[in-house]
Design a protein around this motif. Structure first.
Motif: not given
Length: 292
Positions: A20-25, A38-44, A49-54, A217-220
């Motif tokens: 996830l860090l590499l994809v985000d970077a 903001q749309a990009t930040a909310w999507i990421w 959050v979905l990854s955390t739920a999984v 935290l970064r995307s939030l």
């Protein structure tokens, strides 16, 4: 087994975090000087959050429902307390006059350092509680003190040490900014880790819930940056939540609060805080770090 989980669990979790860090970077939006929308930040943020739920479902299947609920509670506590941390980041970046792309780089390095520091903090906290039962009282009383500071109206911005405020932006160097991010993360960990230890004593659950929250935290930050000033009563909500987890820790010898009730109480506290803050409108503007 190591610290409550097998090597497979530890390797799987860190493999997912690294991915996830590499994809985000390497997302195109993070490699341009144009502001991240903001749309990009909310999507990421939603993807994380979905990854955390999984991952929570994976824990439920592999380790049981109780551990999964403890993970969710720890994640909720750490994420909630981290919102206060976002105010500090906002002030730091304004003070150092850092562009949005470089803000992302600073936070990326900050997450890497936070993973190591949180691991050390959690290992010490769990070890102390396992060896000395009375440490729970120390942690509980410390959380009550932290709640008192928040109820008194103290701002998250006040945790920035004076020596960081005196740092001057270095030409082309992010080192002072990264150092400031790491120091403030340590200061907030002193509050948040005892709070998570109030809902779980499993090192794997405490560690993974902390890192999952820090990872988002970064995307939030970029998603909420324009909305932070509307959360004018956030510190009261966080203070009430810290009082609740302090009570849970102090009374654990005589009263066991089910994890489902803990989640419901924390959700209700933060929900009321968010609604009241939104109705009340934004906070008055304050001066930034380094301003005269």
């Amino acid at each position: 087994m190591i610290a409550g989980a097998s090597w497979g669990w530890w390797l799987g979790f860190h493999g997912a975090v690294l991915t996830l860090l590499l994809v985000d970077a390497f997302l195109p939006a993070n490699r341009r000087e144009q502001p991240r929308t903001q749309a990009t930040a909310w999507i990421w943020t939603g993807i994380l959050v979905l990854s955390t739920a999984v991952f929570a479902i994976w824990i439920a299947v592999g380790q049981g429902r109780q551990h999964a609920l403890e993970f969710i509670a720890g994640y909720a506590i750490e994420t909630s307390l981290s919102i206060d941390n976002l105010f500090v980041f906002l002030v730091l970046f304004e003070g150092f006059r850092i562009s949005q792309r470089r803000q992302h780089t600073a936070l990326l390095w900050g997450v890497g350092g936070a993973i190591i520091l949180r691991a050390l903090f959690i290992a010490m906290g769990v070890s102390l509680i396992q060896r000395f039962d009375w440490i729970s009282w120390i942690f509980g009383l410390f959380l009550l003190y932290a709640a008192f500071r928040l109820f008194r109206g103290g701002s998250a911005r006040a945790v920035i040490p004076a020596w960081i405020r005196r740092l001057q932006p270095a030409k082309g160097s992010l080192l002072p900014v990264i150092l400031a991010v790491e120091v403030t993360d340590v200061l907030f960990a002193v509050d948040s880790i005892p709070a998570v230890l109030a809902v779980s004593r499993d090192p794997f659950v405490v560690y993974t819930s902390n890192i999952a929250a820090i990872l988002g935290l970064r995307s939030l930050y970029f998603a909420l940056a324009a909305l932070l000033d509307r959360l004018r009563y956030l510190h009261y909500g966080l203070g009430a939540m810290l009082m609740f987890v302090a009570f849970k820790m102090l009374a654990s010898r005589w009263l066991e609060v089910p994890i489902t009730i803990s989640l419901a109480v924390m959700g209700a506290i933060l929900g009321v805080c968010a609604v009241v803050s939104w109705i009340a409108g934004p906070k008055p503007k304050r001066s930034t770090v380094g301003s005269s």
